[in-house]
Design an enzyme around this catalytic site. Structure first.
Site, PDB file in Angstrom:
ATOM      1  CG  HIS A   7      -8.692 -10.253 -16.068  1.00 50.47           C
ATOM      2  ND1 HIS A   7      -7.638  -9.393 -16.227  1.00 50.47           N
ATOM      3  CD2 HIS A   7      -9.180 -10.036 -14.822  1.00 50.47           C
ATOM      4  CE1 HIS A   7      -7.472  -8.702 -15.114  1.00 50.47           C
ATOM      5  NE2 HIS A   7      -8.392  -9.065 -14.251  1.00 50.47           N
ATOM      6  CD  GLU A  34     -12.597  -9.332 -13.572  1.00 51.10           C
ATOM      7  OE1 GLU A  34     -12.392  -8.832 -12.446  1.00 51.10           O
ATOM      8  OE2 GLU A  34     -12.204  -8.793 -14.629  1.00 51.10           O
ATOM      9  CG  HIS A  49      -9.073  -2.329 -13.048  1.00 48.26           C
ATOM     10  ND1 HIS A  49      -8.030  -1.648 -12.451  1.00 48.26           N
ATOM     11  CD2 HIS A  49      -9.038  -3.581 -12.537  1.00 48.26           C
ATOM     12  CE1 HIS A  49      -7.394  -2.461 -11.629  1.00 48.26           C
ATOM     13  NE2 HIS A  49      -7.978  -3.635 -11.659  1.00 48.26           N
ATOM     14  CE  LYS A 111     -10.928  -3.619  -9.512  1.00 49.18           C
ATOM     15  NZ  LYS A 111      -9.960  -4.497  -8.859  1.00 49.18           N
ATOM     16  CG  ASP A 229      -5.445  -9.978 -19.333  1.00 51.23           C
ATOM     17  OD1 ASP A 229      -6.510  -9.713 -18.747  1.00 51.23           O
ATOM     18  OD2 ASP A 229      -4.322  -9.634 -18.898  1.00 51.23           O
TER      19      ASP A 229
HETATM   20  O1  G3P Z   1     -11.063 -10.791 -10.372  1.00 49.17           O
HETATM   21  C1  G3P Z   1      -9.750 -11.108 -10.630  1.00 49.17           C
HETATM   22  C2  G3P Z   1      -8.950  -9.875 -10.931  1.00 49.17           C
HETATM   23  O2  G3P Z   1      -9.683  -9.098 -11.833  1.00 49.17           O
HETATM   24  C3  G3P Z   1      -8.609  -9.062  -9.730  1.00 49.17           C
HETATM   25  O3  G3P Z   1      -7.639  -8.092  -9.978  1.00 49.17           O
HETATM   26  O4  G3P Z   1      -6.874  -5.811 -10.406  1.00 49.17           O
HETATM   27  O5  G3P Z   1      -7.444  -7.259 -12.311  1.00 49.17           O
HETATM   28  O6  G3P Z   1      -9.227  -6.343 -10.858  1.00 49.17           O
HETATM   29  P1  G3P Z   1      -7.813  -6.832 -10.929  1.00 49.17           P
HETATM   30 CA    CA Z   2     -11.121  -7.298 -11.765  1.00 44.98          CA
END
Ligand code: G3P
Ligand code: CA
Length: 242
Positions: A7, A34, A49, A111, A229
């Site tokens: 992640h 990701e 992010h 995003k 993570d």
């Molecule tokens: O894609 C899963 C996760 O990354 C979604 O939440 O806020 O970590 O981008 P966030």
């Molecule tokens: Ca994400």
């Protein structure tokens, strides 16, 4: 078999959404990474992010308010007490170029919920195609209209719907969105839900799973992938889970 997606890269131990974090994900033996994308003022796709640079870098301001050149000067490892030196915010191009030399999958999370970023979908898809990564890419977003649009523009690339709260009549909804899977908040996921989804040919990849107990539960449910993570921890527990 449950795949492990690092992640934001291996964000538990490296600065999130940096090349250093992605390289660590590969070293850790993750199946995929990701990452999150936004657009700069001059329309470049950057891997970050938040809509602002404040939390993760030594700068401040909106991503869409800065040019790519301005953003590149910032240090995305600034909050790690000098442990990782200077890590620039990557361009998506840079990540995909590297990814081509690996066997990793990539989940590109658009995003585009708070800011619409009008051309983000087309630009992202064009880059994925340019690198020939269509079969190793999953597109996802909390913005489901965007996922429906991606399906129209790029039917060959998998899409998944991100969500926090359980969906009402999920299968009708997911089919209407023509998505290939769901990326739910892990607390909404049950064994029955996973079995139901998979019977319908839909993938379930819950996020974000860092606790060992939750990892074990998700492996036992047989989810298609988890986002974590801590890919090293996940790999270790996956091997121990029958
Ligand atoms: O894609 C899963 C996760 O990354 C979604 O939440 O806020 O970590 O981008 P966030
Ligand atoms: Ca994400």
């Amino acid at each position: 078999m449950t795949l492990i997606f690092a992640h934001r890269g291996a964000a538990g131990t490296y600065p999130e959404n940096t090349m250093a974090a992605f390289l660590e994900a590969e070293r850790a033996g993750a199946d995929g990474i990701e990452l999150d994308v936004q657009l700069t003022k001059d329309g470049e796709i950057v891997v970050i992010h938040d809509e602002t640079v404040d939390r993760t870098t030594d700068g401040s301001g909106w991503v869409h308010g800065m040019t790519y050149r301005e953003l590149r000067k910032l240090n995305a490892a600034a909050k790690w007490d000098g442990r990782y030196g200077h890590c620039p915010i990557p361009h998506l191009e840079e990540v995909l170029a590297w990814l081509g030399s690996t066997r990793l999958f990539v989940n590109i999370e658009l995003k585009n919920s708070l800011i619409a970023y009008e051309t983000l979908e087309q630009k992202t898809i064009a880059l994925v195609r340019r690198h020939g990564l269509e079969k190793r890419t999953l597109l996802s977003s909390f913005n489901h209209n965007s996922m429906r649009f991606c399906r129209t523009v790029a039917p060959e690339i998998e899409t998944a719907l991100l969500y926090m709260e359980p969906l009402y009549d999920p299968w009708t909804y997911v089919r209407a969105m023509k998505a290939d899977g769901v990326h739910p908040y892990h607390r909404t996921v049950t064994a029955a839900f996973v079995a139901d989804a998979q019977r319908r040919g839909l993938a379930v990849r819950p996020f974000t799973i860092n606790k060992t107990e939750v990892m074990k539960t998700m492996f036992a449910y047989g989810v298609d992938a988890i986002f974590t993570d801590h890919p090293r921890r996940a790999k270790e527990w996956k091997e121990k889970t029958p």
